[in-house]
Design a protein around this motif. Structure first.
Motif, PDB file in Angstrom:
ATOM      1  N   SER A 176     -10.214 -14.992   2.550  1.00 60.58           N
ATOM      2  CA  SER A 176     -11.567 -15.630   3.159  1.00 60.58           C
ATOM      3  C   SER A 176     -11.827 -14.964   4.520  1.00 60.58           C
ATOM      4  O   SER A 176     -10.867 -14.907   5.357  1.00 60.58           O
ATOM      5  CB  SER A 176     -11.473 -17.079   3.090  1.00 60.58           C
ATOM      6  OG  SER A 176     -11.534 -17.667   1.946  1.00 60.58           O
ATOM      7  N   LEU A 177     -12.866 -14.266   4.638  1.00 57.31           N
ATOM      8  CA  LEU A 177     -13.064 -13.770   6.114  1.00 57.31           C
ATOM      9  C   LEU A 177     -13.788 -14.704   6.906  1.00 57.31           C
ATOM     10  O   LEU A 177     -14.391 -15.784   6.649  1.00 57.31           O
ATOM     11  CB  LEU A 177     -13.979 -12.409   5.806  1.00 57.31           C
ATOM     12  CG  LEU A 177     -13.659 -11.366   4.811  1.00 57.31           C
ATOM     13  CD1 LEU A 177     -14.362 -10.061   4.804  1.00 57.31           C
ATOM     14  CD2 LEU A 177     -12.128 -11.008   5.331  1.00 57.31           C
ATOM     15  N   THR A 178     -14.158 -14.068   8.209  1.00 51.19           N
ATOM     16  CA  THR A 178     -14.702 -15.107   9.421  1.00 51.19           C
ATOM     17  C   THR A 178     -15.774 -14.294   9.882  1.00 51.19           C
ATOM     18  O   THR A 178     -16.095 -13.073   9.774  1.00 51.19           O
ATOM     19  CB  THR A 178     -13.626 -15.628  10.244  1.00 51.19           C
ATOM     20  OG1 THR A 178     -13.132 -14.191  11.106  1.00 51.19           O
ATOM     21  CG2 THR A 178     -12.217 -16.037   9.620  1.00 51.19           C
ATOM     22  N   ARG A 179     -16.283 -14.941  10.859  1.00 53.31           N
ATOM     23  CA  ARG A 179     -17.364 -14.534  11.762  1.00 53.31           C
ATOM     24  C   ARG A 179     -16.974 -13.168  12.406  1.00 53.31           C
ATOM     25  O   ARG A 179     -17.507 -12.192  12.946  1.00 53.31           O
ATOM     26  CB  ARG A 179     -18.129 -15.639  12.844  1.00 53.31           C
ATOM     27  CG  ARG A 179     -17.285 -16.016  13.701  1.00 53.31           C
ATOM     28  CD  ARG A 179     -17.788 -17.207  14.556  1.00 53.31           C
ATOM     29  NE  ARG A 179     -18.462 -18.281  13.713  1.00 53.31           N
ATOM     30  CZ  ARG A 179     -19.460 -18.595  13.493  1.00 53.31           C
ATOM     31  NH1 ARG A 179     -20.594 -17.306  13.895  1.00 53.31           N
ATOM     32  NH2 ARG A 179     -20.145 -19.524  12.720  1.00 53.31           N
ATOM     33  N   ALA A 180     -15.477 -13.066  12.910  1.00 55.89           N
ATOM     34  CA  ALA A 180     -14.950 -11.997  13.404  1.00 55.89           C
ATOM     35  C   ALA A 180     -15.173 -10.796  12.573  1.00 55.89           C
ATOM     36  O   ALA A 180     -14.947  -9.559  12.824  1.00 55.89           O
ATOM     37  CB  ALA A 180     -13.769 -12.330  14.097  1.00 55.89           C
ATOM     38  N   SER A 181     -15.524 -10.945  11.304  1.00 49.81           N
ATOM     39  CA  SER A 181     -15.457  -9.904  10.216  1.00 49.81           C
ATOM     40  C   SER A 181     -16.681  -9.106  10.235  1.00 49.81           C
ATOM     41  O   SER A 181     -16.822  -8.125   9.409  1.00 49.81           O
ATOM     42  CB  SER A 181     -14.931 -10.501   8.702  1.00 49.81           C
ATOM     43  OG  SER A 181     -14.011 -10.969   8.980  1.00 49.81           O
TER      44      SER A 181
END
Length: 534
Positions: A82-87
């Motif tokens: 699961s990725l994040t807004r930093a991705s």
């Protein structure tokens, strides 16, 4: 410290560099390394949240509520993280931050420039994703194509970052088109030569070149590319069109791509485990029967607008041992007179999310047709809301029931704006976004699918089921199978006594993986398979 892999694209867009990057990520993770991914987009929008799906395809939503590029969906599906807004970040978000800092006086009256200020801001985003995830390897895709004027700061930032990392800590992969010219009966290398020349003129020498083509790129052709682009012949890889995007990692692995990349990064080529992916592909290739699923939407002229839905249906199809024939249907063309002609041969009907009134009445017709004819149905976000409006109109005695998104003076506004959205004026990044908990009611289709009392789905919406009409809808027979833990929000609905009629306010498609298909899609396709007699 994390190692970094930069993936660039040349000649044309939509080459599949996102799939190439994600495939490499899958291979490296299969060798036991922790991998995360990041997409840098050169456009000036702050994020794709306010962009038309016709412009950009679907908007992918992360658990922490970031509206991101659709390639994030590929990344999550391939590396199963699961990725994040930093991705994901854009040039627009970089400039927005820099201008806000300049207005505060952070630069002490100095001139703010592309170099060093924009490039330093980009490098900060690169560092951040590595520091936050502590990943062994960060794979960064640079959006657009080499030569695009808006992409130059990103290439320059990556060039500087590589120098700061030092030898053996970064790799550049250039994905380029090798077109087949039918009149000459051969593939041509000149576009690739020019693309790499442009990249080198910006100070970046690629370590690997991945050749995208719809024809075989022979060893002789790759040797020619290697000679003119100053890379070793074995570092020029063929990536011709494959039967499935999930075949791409295996094709690259056969050419020892992952081993060569690890060698450049001074990392050990640990034993690889591709058994789960191979099992998925074997199961996919053994599917013989077909199930037809009609996806009734409004952006159907661009299938990428429903990319995660289509992928999730494919994953669920493999889990059920069937191929899913996805038929994209324009909701604007559907009405009570022709709905049987258009949807009559569908084994299942799915209504995906969307915004705006266009095609909404057609979606209600589709939901009505599915309910009355016992056709398995799955409504997602606006699709669930269409199902609620349809039920209100034809079962609960609320003629014209609709959403205040379309008619603020409606007599039966069974869908209404969320209270916390009433004073929101900006459109970008202000919806209910990200993963939220949902309490699943026992003895429901939803509980049967999930097998859990509390689940989490990602959301992207402003409107919800109007609680003022909730008692009347329930009294008429609508089942609220999922709600927020405080009972304030309707998250899922069902129609009892139907083979499968489920609506979800969340977007389950975002969490489906090839080797872990989403349970709602598995249940929906299973019911569609039974309906087809497959």
């Amino acid at each position: 410290m994390s190692k970094y892999i930069f993936v660039t694209g040349g000649v044309v867009s939509s080459l599949g560099k996102g799939i190439t990057a994600a495939s490499l990520g899958h291979l490296l993770k299969a060798r036991g390394y922790s991998v995360t991914m990041q997409k840098m987009d050169p456009y000036l929008n702050v994020d794709p949240g306010t962009m038309s799906p016709f412009q950009h395809g679907e908007v992918f939503v992360t658990d922490d509520g970031h509206e991101g590029d659709l390639d994030l969906g590929h990344y999550e599906r391939f590396i199963d993280e699961s990725l994040t807004r930093a991705s994901n970040f854009t040039q627009g978000s970089i400039y927005k931050t820099l201008i806000a800092r300049e207005r505060r006086g952070d630069f002490l009256g100095g001139t703010v420039q592309v170099i060093p200020h924009v490039t330093e801001a980009i490098k900060e985003r690169l560092r951040r994703v590595g520091e936050q995830t502590q990943a062994d390897i960060v794979i960064v895709e640079i959006g657009g194509t080499i030569g695009d004027i808006e992409g130059q700061p990103f290439i320059e930032a990556a060039r500087q970052f590589r120098k700061e990392l030092g030898m053996g800590n970064s790799v550049f992969v250039h994905c380029t088109l090798v077109p087949y010219i039918s009149a000459a009966h051969e593939v041509k290398t000149k576009p690739t030569q020019h693309s790499v020349k442009e990249l080198r003129s910006m100070g970046v020498q690629p370590d690997f070149i991945v050749c995208r083509s719809d024809h075989e790129v022979s060893e002789k052709v790759r040797a020619k590319i290697a000679l003119f682009c100053d890379v070793a012949p074995e570092d020029v890889l063929e990536c011709s069109d494959a039967p499935s995007i999930y075949d791409v990692p295996l094709g690259l692995h056969e050419q020892h791509f992952d081993e060569a990349v690890l060698a450049r990064l001074n990392l050990e080529a640990k034993p690889i485990n591709l058994a789960p992916l191979q099992a998925f592909l074997d199961a996919k290739n053994s599917c013989s029967s077909m199930v037809k699923v009609a996806v009734v939407g409004k952006y159907v002229s661009l299938p990428d607008a429903y990319l995660s839905v289509i992928e999730a249906l494919g994953h669920a199809g493999v889990a059920n041992g069937v191929n899913v024939d996805v038929q994209l249907v324009d909701g604007e063309t559907v009405n009570e007179q022709n709905v049987r002609d258009i949807l009559g041969d569908a084994n299942g009907i799915l209504i995906p999310g969307g915004f705006g009134q266009r095609a909404f009445e057609g979606k209600i017709c589709a939901a009505h047709f599915a309910r009355e004819n016992n056709i398995p149905f799955l409504g997602i976000c606006l699709g669930m809301q269409a199902a609620v409006c349809e039920f209100a109109r034809h079962v609960a005695g609320m003629p014209g029931a609709t959403s205040t998104e379309f008619d603020e003076e409606a007599a039966y506004p069974v869908i209404d704006l969320m209270p916390e959205q009433e004073d929101v004026e900006d459109k970008g990044g202000t919806m209910r976004l990200g993963a939220y908990p949902c309490t699943v009611a026992p003895d429901t289709r939803a509980f049967e699918a999930y097998g859990e009392n509390v689940i989490y789905e990602r959301h992207r919406h402003r409107f919800e089921v109007n609680n003022a009409f909730r008692p009347a809808l329930v009294e008429a027979g609508l089942v609220i199978s999922g709600q927020s833990p405080d009972g304030r929000l309707v998250e899922m609905i069902e129609v009892p006594g139907h083979p499968w009629y489920v609506g979800s306010q969340g977007h389950p498609e975002f969490k489906s993986r090839p080797t872990r298909p989403h349970p709602l899609f598995v249940g929906f396709v299973s019911a569609s398979k039974e309906n087809a007699g497959a």
